[in-house]
Design an enzyme around this catalytic site. Structure first.
Site: not given
Length: 319
Positions: A97, A114, A172, A192
């Site tokens: 991200h 996050e 991740h 992605r």
């Protein structure tokens, strides 16, 4: 001003399962049910208020009418976080991200830092977090092309109760057999890197975003993700533990055995996410609100003294 139970928006990503419907009472006609966005004003999935004077209204509509519900610390007039459940029956893609700075320029959204709380995990469940060693763009491009990316990724076994902080820029991937509560910035930007050559229900491979991923990715050696002991504060009737504190949010785990009190000041809203058990929430000026496993409650800033009753495990989130 009152506590608002929320109804989530569901997502049917191809890697999802059925546990959120079967174990967390999510009455959503979606299969698979990969994610439920429990507390969200993001346009890709807005939560709906389930009780009280705002029942049936979207959370974004309520906050637009009452921006004071966010609190004096919140500079924007939109909810800055998104709270979700994730049921990973299969591996998620290898992804990354962007930071706020990159995402606001290129996506007109926030970036995405996050935190994961592992609610349950199969015996051999794992996740990808960073790299085993420093890599370069050329190395990554070749390994994605020939299917050998996995040898460069740092994979770690996980178990119920683990906590992972995932700052923007960290490559991740959540592994199969994992059930997670995720607290993140209000954003839906994911790049992605690799998706195991899977196809969707129409036979199409999902889009990869390699160039943008390279722009934002930290390609240095894996960060230290050792789970450091966290101090648990025990009180009559409950225990409380800070799981994560960063510039975007603070997450606390509360285990209620009989009762637990806390205050919601005018500086920030708070969110309760029930992971197990059931109980009631009492607030001085409101009727009690019942909750059970899987429920999410939004508490406007300044609502005052709150008291939890019952036997339950919850996450409490604030900014």
């Amino acid at each position: 001003m009152e506590a608002m139970k929320l109804l989530p928006k569901g997502k049917d990503y191809l890697w999802g399962g059925t546990r959120l419907r079967e174990e967390y009472n999510k009455k959503l006609d979606i299969n698979p049910l990969a994610e439920t966005w429990e507390c969200s004003v993001h346009p890709d999935g807005v939560s709906i208020v389930a009780n009280g004077k705002n029942a049936g209204k979207s959370l974004s509509e309520v906050i637009e009418r009452h921006p004071e519900y966010l609190g004096s610390k919140i500079e924007s007039k939109e909810l800055p976080i998104l709270v979700k459940f994730i049921d990973a029956k299969k591996d998620l893609s290898v992804q990354v991200h962007p930071t706020d700075e990159y995402a606001r320029i290129h996506e007109n959204q926030n970036g995405k830092t996050e935190m994961w709380y592992v609610m349950d995990a199969d015996e051999n469940a794992s996740l990808i977090y960073g790299f085993e060693h420093p890599v370069t763009e050329d190395v990554l491009k070749r390994s994605v092309s020939d299917g050998t990316l996995d040898k460069h990724l740092h994979r770690t076994k996980i178990k119920k109760g683990d906590v992972y902080y995932v700052p923007a820029g960290t490559v991740h991937g959540i592994g199969a057999g994992t059930l997670i509560a995720e607290i993140q910035e209000s954003s839906n930007v994911t790049y992605r890197v690799y998706d195991y050559d899977r196809t969707d229900k129409n036979g199409n491979k999902r889009e990869l975003h390699f160039d943008k991923a390279i722009d934002v990715m930290d390609m240095s050696i894996v960060p230290d993700i050792t789970q450091k002991p966290k101090l648990i504060h025990c009180y009559p009737g409950c225990s409380r533990q800070i799981l994560c504190r960063c510039k975007y949010f603070e997450v606390e785990k509360i285990e209620v055995l009989h009762g637990c009190s806390f205050s919601v000041l005018d500086t920030s809203f708070q969110v309760l996410l029930c992971l197990s058990g059931d109980g009631g929430l009492e607030i001085e000026t409101n009727r009690p609100v019942r909750f059970k496993k899987g429920d999410c409650i939004f508490l406007p800033s300044g609502i005052g003294r709150c008291h939890l009753l019952g036997e339950a495990e919850l996450l409490k989130i604030r900014c």
